[in-house]
Design an enzyme around this catalytic site. Sequence first.
Site, short mmCIF file in Angstrom:
data_model
loop_
_atom_site.label_atom_id
_atom_site.label_comp_id
_atom_site.label_asym_id
_atom_site.label_seq_id
_atom_site.Cartn_x
_atom_site.Cartn_y
_atom_site.Cartn_z
N TYR A 12 24.48 12.77 17.99
CA TYR A 12 23.05 12.20 17.87
C TYR A 12 23.37 10.77 17.32
O TYR A 12 24.13 10.69 16.09
CB TYR A 12 22.41 12.94 17.21
CG TYR A 12 21.05 12.39 16.95
CD1 TYR A 12 20.15 12.31 18.18
CD2 TYR A 12 20.45 11.60 15.91
CE1 TYR A 12 18.86 11.70 18.25
CE2 TYR A 12 19.31 11.01 15.85
CZ TYR A 12 18.54 11.01 16.94
OH TYR A 12 17.25 10.47 16.98
N ASP B 54 29.88 6.57 13.72
CA ASP B 54 28.66 6.72 13.48
C ASP B 54 28.49 7.21 11.93
O ASP B 54 28.50 8.44 11.94
CB ASP B 54 27.89 7.27 14.38
CG ASP B 54 26.15 7.55 14.19
OD1 ASP B 54 25.83 7.15 12.82
OD2 ASP B 54 25.31 7.69 15.13
N LYS C 275 20.62 5.24 6.26
CA LYS C 275 19.99 6.08 5.23
C LYS C 275 20.72 5.72 3.89
O LYS C 275 20.06 4.61 3.17
CB LYS C 275 20.82 7.55 5.60
CG LYS C 275 20.06 8.15 6.68
CD LYS C 275 20.69 9.63 6.99
CE LYS C 275 20.20 10.14 8.38
NZ LYS C 275 18.86 10.29 8.53
#
Length: 447
Positions: free
Chosen positions: A142, A236, A265
């Site tokens: 993702y 990622d 994040k």
Amino acid sequence: MNHDRSRDLYDRALSVLAGGVNSSVRASMPYPFFAERGDGAHLVDADGNRYVDYVMGYGPLLFGHDLPDPVTAAIQQHASQGPMYGAPTEIEVELAEFVTRHVPSVEMLRFVNSGTEATVSAVRLARGYTGRDKIVVMQGGYHGAQESTLVEAGEDPYHTHPSSPGIPESFAEHTIAVPFNDEEAVTEVFSEHGEEIAAVLTEPILGNTGIVHPVDGYHRTLRDLCDEHGSLLVFDEVITGFRVGGLQCAQGEFGITPDLTTFGKIIGGGFPVGAVGGRAEVVEHFTPAGSVFQSGTFSGHPVTMAAGYETLKYAAEHDVYDHVNALGDELRAGIRDICEEHAPEYTVVGTDSMFKTIFTREAPEAFEGHCEAGCTQRETCPRYDICPKNSADVNAAATDRWERVFWQEMKERGIWLTANQFESQFVSYAHTEEDVERTLEAYKEAL
């Protein structure tokens, strides 16, 4: 537990918000509870119910809901000086300098506003730098809500289709999806398309599909293939960045140096953020130094930059990673022991402060010598041949039981986990031994 107010709020939300939520993963059966406030490692909902929180905002809250004093002070100082400026600030330079000092592959950064925006920008940069169009991704990986990676494999395992309406087929034509941990598959793709591939984009650990570790040597194979064919390796680390491997991130733990890394994040200290970092030679292709366009009104927002900088400084100067990783080990080991007794077919996964239990369907013949605190794809482990190696293995688990039964049971026992089988869960600096013990008791009862 009483959830009357949450139900009422959800009814109101349905009339003004699509699906009643602003992010799909926040929906749950029969309706989500609405948060009122956080308190350390706990979350209190609109009805006053209190939960041990392992969602942690889906990853950004390294410290839990109570920020250390230096972080709070920096946020308040920069917020009081004005909302934003549309001009550079010293604090964004300080955060960039900190990241480049600690993350092995990062020589230069561009801050953006979300993990999705970071991966969108990284893909554009890789294509602009190499002059090629194709991107290789991992099936089930993702990388945010972006057109180039919202794809799924078709009948031809490497030919992809959009996984959501609204995305033209032409976007998916340039994306090749291979199974994670399948060296033969990715080697075959490079053999056929190597001169067309701009980049391989992968999470170091699949973190949105149940947490899947790489098998030994897999990332080295990706690195070698990219070097051989002139493609970029893009990690990622939106989830793993500054959580797995401490300040060096997962790439430091695995000893692999990507060309580009995307962050989100934790790097923003709990505020909206994203970043693309990597070799200066590549990152300088962003405008205005280069020709690959990238811009954003809120990029490098001073409050976010201050929160991120003080968060990472505090983590560097205190025992944050020792604390969260030790509790993560204890929690995973405890869940493994419970599963061995009550659900031997289940697989406990995760590392450092990430954890999850995958409701796999096949038990090993023996248990002695298991990975003690989460699956690490160790070949000598009795579960190695049946533990999840890719997204297909996770999807083959009893995923519906998590949301339909287990998650509900844990919520009623005051333990808040992610609502589906796939999202990672997190331990924070605010969690305690008592929280872990309470969680393990709830696991025993719920399983």
